[in-house]
Motif scaffolding. Structure first.
Motif, PDB file in Angstrom:
ATOM      1  N   THR A  10       0.837  -0.930   0.342  1.00 26.07           N
ATOM      2  CA  THR A  10       0.021  -0.581   0.337  1.00 26.07           C
ATOM      3  C   THR A  10       0.577   1.168   0.149  1.00 26.07           C
ATOM      4  N   LEU A  11       2.072   1.040  -0.131  1.00 25.75           N
ATOM      5  CA  LEU A  11       2.765   2.165   0.535  1.00 25.75           C
ATOM      6  C   LEU A  11       2.904   3.476   1.649  1.00 25.75           C
ATOM      7  N   LYS A  67       3.527   9.797   3.191  1.00 29.92           N
ATOM      8  CA  LYS A  67       4.294  11.180   2.675  1.00 29.92           C
ATOM      9  C   LYS A  67       5.071  10.890   1.664  1.00 29.92           C
ATOM     10  N   TYR A  68       4.192  11.497   0.484  1.00 29.61           N
ATOM     11  CA  TYR A  68       5.048  11.044  -1.020  1.00 29.61           C
ATOM     12  C   TYR A  68       4.917  12.676  -1.511  1.00 29.61           C
ATOM     13  N   GLN A  69       6.092  13.068  -1.901  1.00 34.99           N
ATOM     14  CA  GLN A  69       6.729  13.997  -1.802  1.00 34.99           C
ATOM     15  C   GLN A  69       6.582  15.355  -1.521  1.00 34.99           C
ATOM     16  N   GLY A  70       7.045  15.077  -0.198  1.00 30.86           N
ATOM     17  CA  GLY A  70       6.823  16.077   0.703  1.00 30.86           C
ATOM     18  C   GLY A  70       5.149  16.508   1.723  1.00 30.86           C
ATOM     19  N   LYS A 114      -5.749   7.620   4.294  1.00 36.76           N
ATOM     20  CA  LYS A 114      -6.227   6.582   2.954  1.00 36.76           C
ATOM     21  C   LYS A 114      -7.113   5.571   4.407  1.00 36.76           C
ATOM     22  N   VAL A 115      -7.465   4.839   4.260  1.00 33.75           N
ATOM     23  CA  VAL A 115      -8.671   3.791   5.734  1.00 33.75           C
ATOM     24  C   VAL A 115      -8.761   2.476   4.996  1.00 33.75           C
ATOM     25  N   ALA A 116      -8.462   1.169   5.461  1.00 31.62           N
ATOM     26  CA  ALA A 116      -7.865   0.137   4.584  1.00 31.62           C
ATOM     27  C   ALA A 116      -8.688  -0.836   5.646  1.00 31.62           C
ATOM     28  N   LYS A 117      -9.480  -2.121   5.544  1.00 32.50           N
ATOM     29  CA  LYS A 117     -10.026  -3.037   6.691  1.00 32.50           C
ATOM     30  C   LYS A 117      -9.394  -4.355   6.380  1.00 32.50           C
ATOM     31  N   TYR A 118      -9.457  -5.273   7.521  1.00 31.65           N
ATOM     32  CA  TYR A 118      -8.779  -6.384   7.075  1.00 31.65           C
ATOM     33  C   TYR A 118      -9.216  -7.023   7.522  1.00 31.65           C
ATOM     34  N   GLY A 133      -1.757  18.266   1.635  1.00 30.37           N
ATOM     35  CA  GLY A 133      -1.829  17.416   2.813  1.00 30.37           C
ATOM     36  C   GLY A 133      -2.506  17.031   4.091  1.00 30.37           C
ATOM     37  N   THR A 134      -2.998  15.812   4.022  1.00 36.16           N
ATOM     38  CA  THR A 134      -4.068  15.432   4.939  1.00 36.16           C
ATOM     39  C   THR A 134      -3.117  14.292   5.931  1.00 36.16           C
TER      40      THR A 134
END
Length: 194
Positions: free
Chosen positions: A52-53, A74-77, A82-86, A106-107
């Motif tokens: 998922t990175l 944090k991608y390129q600053g 996101k939210v995921a369910k497993y 940014g969030t």
């Protein structure tokens, strides 16, 4: 947390911790995985977030013992969330699209709860062009985004560096605590309540 021999140090302070019937589950914000600590203090990897990175910001378990994770990277600053369910066995059930608004710089949705209806609710800050907003997102049990919006504007510096918490109030709405203020949020619309 250390195993019975004092090794295998595992920090869950930033990645979240919760309990399922087979032991404690912990998100490690410094690694891309979710670990299971069983009753004998054995640590094993339960979920590999590498693909998922993202890393874990917070983690909760719903009534079905499915694991819901507030994800961050944090991608390129620029911070992304996101939210995921497993499943409790570590199989991905769903993952949302990025929960960033239009024009977002940014969030970081750093706190997560499961409400009384089983919905995942996350809250945190969003950096806009000239200000910072409190973003709250609600995701149903199937991974559909019910709402994803800025509730109010915040003090930029203190709120980006502070801690957030979220809870369901007795009237069924949500209360978000930032480092310095409490905000009430309508659980149906995501609008702020005065």
């Amino acid at each position: 947390i250390r195993d019975s021999l004092g090794s295998n140090c595992l920090s869950a302070s930033d990645g979240g911790i919760s309990y399922i019937s087979t032991g404690f589950i912990m998100g490690d914000a410094n690694q891309n995985d979710i670990k299971l600590l069983d009753e004998n203090l054995n640590i094993s990897q339960l979920i590999d977030l590498q693909s998922t990175l993202y890393t874990s910001n917070d983690i909760q378990v719903d009534d079905s013992e499915d694991i819901v994770i507030a994800l961050h990277r944090k991608y390129q600053g620029v911070n992304k969330s996101k939210v995921a369910k497993y499943s409790s066995a570590g199989t991905q059930i769903w993952i949302t699209d990025e929960l960033n608004g239009d024009g977002s710089n940014g969030t970081n949705l750093s706190t997560l709860m499961i409400d009384s209806s089983g919905n995942a609710v996350v809250a945190g800050w969003e950096k806009l062009a000239s200000s910072t907003g409190l973003r709250v997102s609600k995701i149903d049990t199937n991974g559909n985004i019910i709402f994803n919006k800025i509730v109010t504007m915040l003090d930029p510096f203190s709120e980006q560096n502070g801690k957030y918490n979220i809870a369901e109030s007795s009237d069924g709405n949500y209360v978000v605590a930032t480092s310095y203020k409490l905000f009430k949020v309508n659980s149906s619309s995501g609008d702020g309540i005065s």
